[in-house]
Design a protein around this motif. Structure first.
Motif, PDB file in Angstrom:
ATOM      1  N   MET A 257      -9.323   0.130   7.033  1.00  0.00           N
ATOM      2  CA  MET A 257      -8.008   0.582   7.499  1.00  0.00           C
ATOM      3  C   MET A 257      -7.231   1.270   6.387  1.00  0.00           C
ATOM      4  O   MET A 257      -6.525   2.251   6.616  1.00  0.00           O
ATOM      5  CB  MET A 257      -7.215  -0.596   8.075  1.00  0.00           C
ATOM      6  CG  MET A 257      -7.643  -1.004   9.475  1.00  0.00           C
ATOM      7  SD  MET A 257      -6.506  -2.173  10.264  1.00  0.00           S
ATOM      8  CE  MET A 257      -7.010  -3.707   9.508  1.00  0.00           C
ATOM      9  N   CYS A 258      -7.346   0.747   5.155  1.00  0.00           N
ATOM     10  CA  CYS A 258      -6.685   1.396   4.016  1.00  0.00           C
ATOM     11  C   CYS A 258      -7.233   2.802   3.808  1.00  0.00           C
ATOM     12  O   CYS A 258      -6.479   3.735   3.510  1.00  0.00           O
ATOM     13  CB  CYS A 258      -6.891   0.556   2.749  1.00  0.00           C
ATOM     14  SG  CYS A 258      -5.784  -0.864   2.599  1.00  0.00           S
ATOM     15  N   ARG A 261      -5.818   5.091   6.451  1.00  0.00           N
ATOM     16  CA  ARG A 261      -4.422   5.404   6.108  1.00  0.00           C
ATOM     17  C   ARG A 261      -4.361   6.484   5.035  1.00  0.00           C
ATOM     18  O   ARG A 261      -3.601   7.457   5.140  1.00  0.00           O
ATOM     19  CB  ARG A 261      -3.707   4.145   5.619  1.00  0.00           C
ATOM     20  CG  ARG A 261      -2.352   4.419   4.999  1.00  0.00           C
ATOM     21  CD  ARG A 261      -1.846   3.270   4.155  1.00  0.00           C
ATOM     22  NE  ARG A 261      -0.667   3.697   3.395  1.00  0.00           N
ATOM     23  CZ  ARG A 261      -0.700   4.284   2.212  1.00  0.00           C
ATOM     24  NH1 ARG A 261      -1.870   4.531   1.633  1.00  0.00           N
ATOM     25  NH2 ARG A 261       0.410   4.646   1.596  1.00  0.00           N
ATOM     26  N   LYS A 262      -5.167   6.316   3.984  1.00  0.00           N
ATOM     27  CA  LYS A 262      -5.139   7.266   2.869  1.00  0.00           C
ATOM     28  C   LYS A 262      -5.547   8.655   3.330  1.00  0.00           C
ATOM     29  O   LYS A 262      -4.945   9.662   2.932  1.00  0.00           O
ATOM     30  CB  LYS A 262      -6.072   6.776   1.761  1.00  0.00           C
ATOM     31  CG  LYS A 262      -5.999   7.599   0.490  1.00  0.00           C
ATOM     32  CD  LYS A 262      -6.813   6.954  -0.630  1.00  0.00           C
ATOM     33  CE  LYS A 262      -6.687   7.735  -1.928  1.00  0.00           C
ATOM     34  NZ  LYS A 262      -7.430   7.082  -3.042  1.00  0.00           N
ATOM     35  N   LEU A 264      -5.311   9.922   6.420  1.00  0.00           N
ATOM     36  CA  LEU A 264      -4.291  10.475   7.303  1.00  0.00           C
ATOM     37  C   LEU A 264      -3.102  11.026   6.525  1.00  0.00           C
ATOM     38  O   LEU A 264      -2.422  11.946   6.989  1.00  0.00           O
ATOM     39  CB  LEU A 264      -3.810   9.406   8.294  1.00  0.00           C
ATOM     40  CG  LEU A 264      -4.768   9.053   9.429  1.00  0.00           C
ATOM     41  CD1 LEU A 264      -4.255   7.855  10.198  1.00  0.00           C
ATOM     42  CD2 LEU A 264      -4.950  10.244  10.371  1.00  0.00           C
ATOM     43  N   LEU A 265      -2.841  10.449   5.341  1.00  0.00           N
ATOM     44  CA  LEU A 265      -1.705  10.894   4.534  1.00  0.00           C
ATOM     45  C   LEU A 265      -2.093  11.942   3.495  1.00  0.00           C
ATOM     46  O   LEU A 265      -1.264  12.349   2.687  1.00  0.00           O
ATOM     47  CB  LEU A 265      -1.063   9.688   3.831  1.00  0.00           C
ATOM     48  CG  LEU A 265      -0.408   8.662   4.762  1.00  0.00           C
ATOM     49  CD1 LEU A 265       0.153   7.499   3.966  1.00  0.00           C
ATOM     50  CD2 LEU A 265       0.689   9.308   5.598  1.00  0.00           C
ATOM     51  N   ALA A 300       5.330   6.202   7.388  1.00  0.00           N
ATOM     52  CA  ALA A 300       4.088   6.153   6.608  1.00  0.00           C
ATOM     53  C   ALA A 300       4.107   7.147   5.453  1.00  0.00           C
ATOM     54  O   ALA A 300       3.571   6.866   4.377  1.00  0.00           O
ATOM     55  CB  ALA A 300       2.889   6.430   7.516  1.00  0.00           C
ATOM     56  N   THR A 301       4.716   8.293   5.660  1.00  0.00           N
ATOM     57  CA  THR A 301       4.752   9.303   4.605  1.00  0.00           C
ATOM     58  C   THR A 301       5.702   8.927   3.479  1.00  0.00           C
ATOM     59  O   THR A 301       5.680   9.543   2.409  1.00  0.00           O
ATOM     60  CB  THR A 301       5.181  10.674   5.173  1.00  0.00           C
ATOM     61  OG1 THR A 301       6.522  10.584   5.677  1.00  0.00           O
ATOM     62  CG2 THR A 301       4.249  11.123   6.279  1.00  0.00           C
ATOM     63  N   GLY A 305       0.875   2.798  -1.264  1.00  0.00           N
ATOM     64  CA  GLY A 305      -0.171   1.882  -0.819  1.00  0.00           C
ATOM     65  C   GLY A 305       0.227   0.432  -0.986  1.00  0.00           C
ATOM     66  O   GLY A 305      -0.098  -0.424  -0.154  1.00  0.00           O
ATOM     67  N   VAL A 308       1.904  -1.599   1.828  1.00  0.00           N
ATOM     68  CA  VAL A 308       1.119  -2.095   2.963  1.00  0.00           C
ATOM     69  C   VAL A 308       0.370  -3.342   2.500  1.00  0.00           C
ATOM     70  O   VAL A 308      -0.564  -3.251   1.702  1.00  0.00           O
ATOM     71  CB  VAL A 308       0.125  -1.031   3.475  1.00  0.00           C
ATOM     72  CG1 VAL A 308      -0.642  -1.564   4.686  1.00  0.00           C
ATOM     73  CG2 VAL A 308       0.850   0.252   3.821  1.00  0.00           C
ATOM     74  N   CYS A 376      -3.129  -1.729  -0.011  1.00  0.00           N
ATOM     75  CA  CYS A 376      -3.876  -0.477  -0.105  1.00  0.00           C
ATOM     76  C   CYS A 376      -3.609   0.198  -1.449  1.00  0.00           C
ATOM     77  O   CYS A 376      -2.575  -0.028  -2.073  1.00  0.00           O
ATOM     78  CB  CYS A 376      -3.460   0.475   1.031  1.00  0.00           C
ATOM     79  SG  CYS A 376      -3.879  -0.095   2.692  1.00  0.00           S
TER      80      CYS A 376
END
Length: 378
Positions: A257-258, A261-262, A264-265, A300-301, A305, A308, A376
């Motif tokens: 999941m981390c 996330r990374k 997607l950003l 999120a932006t 890390g 989270v 994260c």
């Protein structure tokens, strides 16, 4: 003639206003049925405010003057609420529907829009629990926690309440542990694979080997420790394998999941996120609205890390046991624990006081420390 133009202009303005109202309504319209839990989901507002120093008022004064020590209450970022609690579910269904499938992954997610911090708590799926609202169907009153999601979805027709599978799972968590999610998001295996592939795969650092090899099957798949690039199929395999225990599998899931996330950003993907949301919103199960999804994406932006934080219950609270499941007609492996203790942990999690909100985590997780918090990396 002038009157005619005014009439036409008025109609055009009215059409634009009505269209705007309609679009705003759609923007705020939940994408699925609401949970409608039997208890209030409103958190104590003092959790998101800060004390203001009291001002001594002179008896002769007509108005108290503000002092330099007064502090304004921080406002939520991105137009979101102060706190949003989400029930996140990974379904083991491989179809493009949510008629069947067990809850393979169960997470309580606390999103703090004031402090820009997200807490993610793993709830063991094998807990034997009381399941409400379906006793009139085959006299089902108990089962594994992950079965509540299956029994609630439309395929079996057992549950007539709100929220379908996520709704019954939320009610089960609420009944047994006092959990109070505001919203839900469920993703099945096929959709997860497709999302990872759509963003070009993910880069994952594994601190240990992930392997399905056994003495009887030495040629089973394995992934060595180190840096890897995973496609959707491999990412799903790593997230689902139970190598050491249920808890170590949850740790693998957190690592994956981390990585998602990374990615997607990352600068290359951020501009495409709105289109990704539109492409996949039909293939997920959620009651979030487009407006709320945009609020979460915006937050999120603005997070690092370390903002989270993944949490697990202490492993020593659980004991593996065997329970007879009348629905399956056989004995199944379950997790036993003191529900009052778990309820206390969940209550503190929902209040934002566990894990410690000041905790800064930099250690790399390992199979031996699967119940330690970690965050994260950026």
């Amino acid at each position: 003639m002038k009157s005619k133009r005014k009439t036409v202009l008025g109609i055009i303005i009215l059409v634009f206003v009505m269209s705007g109202i309609w679009l705003l309504k759609l923007y705020r319209q939940p994408l699925g049925p609401a949970l409608e839990l039997p208890t209030s989901t409103q958190l104590n507002p003092t959790l998101t405010t800060f004390p203001i120093e009291e001002i001594a008022v002179d008896s002769t004064a007509t108005e108290a003057q503000p002092t330099a020590t007064q502090t304004a209450t921080p406002q939520p970022l991105c137009g979101g609420p102060a706190v949003m609690n989400i029930l996140a579910i990974g379904s083991d269904s491989r179809g493009q529907h949510y008629l069947y499938g067990l809850a393979d992954i169960i997470r309580l997610v606390r999103v703090d829009f004031v402090k820009a911090r997200v807490g993610i708590l793993e709830v063991p799926r094998d807990l034997w629990v009381d399941i409400p609202d379906i006793s009139d169907h085959y006299n089902i009153t108990q089962g594994k926690l992950n079965q509540a999601y299956l029994y609630g979805n439309k395929g079996l027709g057992y549950y007539d309440g709100p929220g379908e599978g996520p709704g019954l799972l939320a009610r089960t968590l609420n009944l047994n542990f006092g959990a109070q999610p505001d919203h839900y998001l469920a993703v099945n295996m096929l959709t997860f694979e497709a999302i990872v592939n759509a963003i070009g795969g993910i880069d994952v650092y594994l601190p240990y080997e992930v392997s399905a090899k056994t003495a009887s099957n030495p040629r089973a798949p394995s992934v060595p420790a180190g840096q890897h690039h995973f496609d959707g199929k491999t990412a799903l395999w790593v997230a689902r394998i139970r190598q050491y225990s249920t808890f170590s599998r949850a740790e693998n899931q957190n690592i994956v999941m981390c990585a998602v996330r990374k990615k997607l950003l990352s600068p290359a993907i951020v501009p495409a996120v709105p289109q990704l949301v539109r492409d996949f919103e039909r293939y997920v199960q959620t009651d979030l609205s487009p407006e709320q999804i945009n609020q979460l994406a915006c937050l999120a932006t603005q997070m690092k890390g370390t903002d989270v934080v993944f949490a697990s219950f202490p492993i020593n609270l659980f004991k593996a046991t065997k329970t007879f499941d009348p629905q399956l007609g056989t004995t199944t492996t379950t997790a036993d624990a003191d529900f009052n203790i778990l309820r206390n942990y969940i209550d503190r999690f929902q209040q934002g006081i566990w894990p410690d909100p000041n905790l800064v985590i930099s250690s790399t997780p390992s199979p031996a420390d699967t119940d330690l918090e970690f965050s994260c990396e950026d």
